[in-house]
Design a protein around this motif. Sequence first.
Motif, PDB file in Angstrom:
ATOM      1  N   VAL A 160       0.856  -1.225   0.072  1.00  0.00           N
ATOM      2  CA  VAL A 160       0.014  -0.053   0.015  1.00  0.00           C
ATOM      3  C   VAL A 160       0.943   1.396   0.019  1.00  0.00           C
ATOM      4  CG1 VAL A 160      -1.701   1.382   1.322  1.00  0.00           C
ATOM      5  CG2 VAL A 160      -1.859  -1.196   0.894  1.00  0.00           C
ATOM      6  N   GLU A 172       0.918   3.944  -2.836  1.00  0.00           N
ATOM      7  CA  GLU A 172       0.776   5.607  -2.495  1.00  0.00           C
ATOM      8  C   GLU A 172       1.899   6.286  -2.970  1.00  0.00           C
ATOM      9  OE1 GLU A 172       0.341   5.282   1.678  1.00  0.00           O
ATOM     10  OE2 GLU A 172      -1.844   5.023   1.672  1.00  0.00           O
ATOM     11  N   GLN A 181       1.162   6.659  -6.571  1.00  0.00           N
ATOM     12  CA  GLN A 181       0.008   7.734  -6.886  1.00  0.00           C
ATOM     13  C   GLN A 181       0.713   9.233  -6.754  1.00  0.00           C
ATOM     14  OE1 GLN A 181      -3.049   6.958  -4.116  1.00  0.00           O
ATOM     15  NE2 GLN A 181      -4.215   8.660  -4.880  1.00  0.00           N
ATOM     16  N   VAL A 213      -3.930   5.218  -8.795  1.00  0.00           N
ATOM     17  CA  VAL A 213      -5.096   5.274  -7.677  1.00  0.00           C
ATOM     18  C   VAL A 213      -5.873   3.747  -7.726  1.00  0.00           C
ATOM     19  CG1 VAL A 213      -7.322   6.066  -7.282  1.00  0.00           C
ATOM     20  CG2 VAL A 213      -5.604   7.590  -7.971  1.00  0.00           C
ATOM     21  N   ALA A 214      -6.302   3.222  -8.839  1.00  0.00           N
ATOM     22  CA  ALA A 214      -6.573   1.714  -8.852  1.00  0.00           C
ATOM     23  C   ALA A 214      -5.671   0.631  -8.236  1.00  0.00           C
ATOM     24  CB  ALA A 214      -7.019   1.413 -10.400  1.00  0.00           C
ATOM     25  N   ARG A 249      -3.505   1.482  -5.991  1.00  0.00           N
ATOM     26  CA  ARG A 249      -3.517   1.469  -4.579  1.00  0.00           C
ATOM     27  C   ARG A 249      -4.841   1.067  -3.816  1.00  0.00           C
ATOM     28  NH1 ARG A 249      -6.090   4.200  -0.689  1.00  0.00           N
ATOM     29  NH2 ARG A 249      -5.179   4.863   1.096  1.00  0.00           N
ATOM     30  N   ASP A 250      -5.735   1.417  -4.472  1.00  0.00           N
ATOM     31  CA  ASP A 250      -7.253   0.933  -4.198  1.00  0.00           C
ATOM     32  C   ASP A 250      -7.200  -0.775  -3.805  1.00  0.00           C
ATOM     33  OD1 ASP A 250      -8.218   3.550  -3.940  1.00  0.00           O
ATOM     34  OD2 ASP A 250      -9.289   3.210  -5.567  1.00  0.00           O
ATOM     35  N   VAL A 302      -5.075  -1.841  -0.994  1.00  0.00           N
ATOM     36  CA  VAL A 302      -5.651  -1.495   0.197  1.00  0.00           C
ATOM     37  C   VAL A 302      -6.873  -2.608   0.488  1.00  0.00           C
ATOM     38  CG1 VAL A 302      -7.670   0.116   1.514  1.00  0.00           C
ATOM     39  CG2 VAL A 302      -5.450   0.947   0.336  1.00  0.00           C
ATOM     40  N   GLY A 303      -7.487  -3.039  -0.421  1.00  0.00           N
ATOM     41  CA  GLY A 303      -8.522  -4.034  -0.419  1.00  0.00           C
ATOM     42  C   GLY A 303      -7.935  -5.302  -0.149  1.00  0.00           C
TER      43      GLY A 303
END
Length: 128
Positions: A31, A35, A38, A101-102, A104-105, A108-109
């Motif tokens: 993550v 980041e 990003q 962004v995708a 990173r998301d 995180v998931g």
Amino acid sequence: MNRLNHTQCGGVEIRRIVAYEGNDKALTAQVAGREADQARAAAQKASAPADFEKAGVDLERRKALVGKGSVSGDELTAVEAAYRTAEANLAATRAVEAGAVAARDAAVGARDANAALISGVGIDDNPE
């Protein structure tokens, strides 16, 4: 947390839970890496409009000088190519930022899904 308590958990379950905990650390690092990606993409996206604007100004200046014979056709072609490159870079930075962004998301998931397996319980209390 007692990792060696084989009376309440079998060895396989202990290894699985320890693996979940290790995955949590790795996913947290992932993550952080996403980041950073990003942030780098956002910085590139912020600078791209200035590059595009400069390329546009350069192109207009050269076009104005072509009629006076001050700029060769080759130079104008090079400036036009630089303008098109700056335009493409502007679009690419938007896409790179969206991808960052995708990513990173997704990281995180994955970290959150793994955390659900170990959240609030130690080896002795884990249902595994």
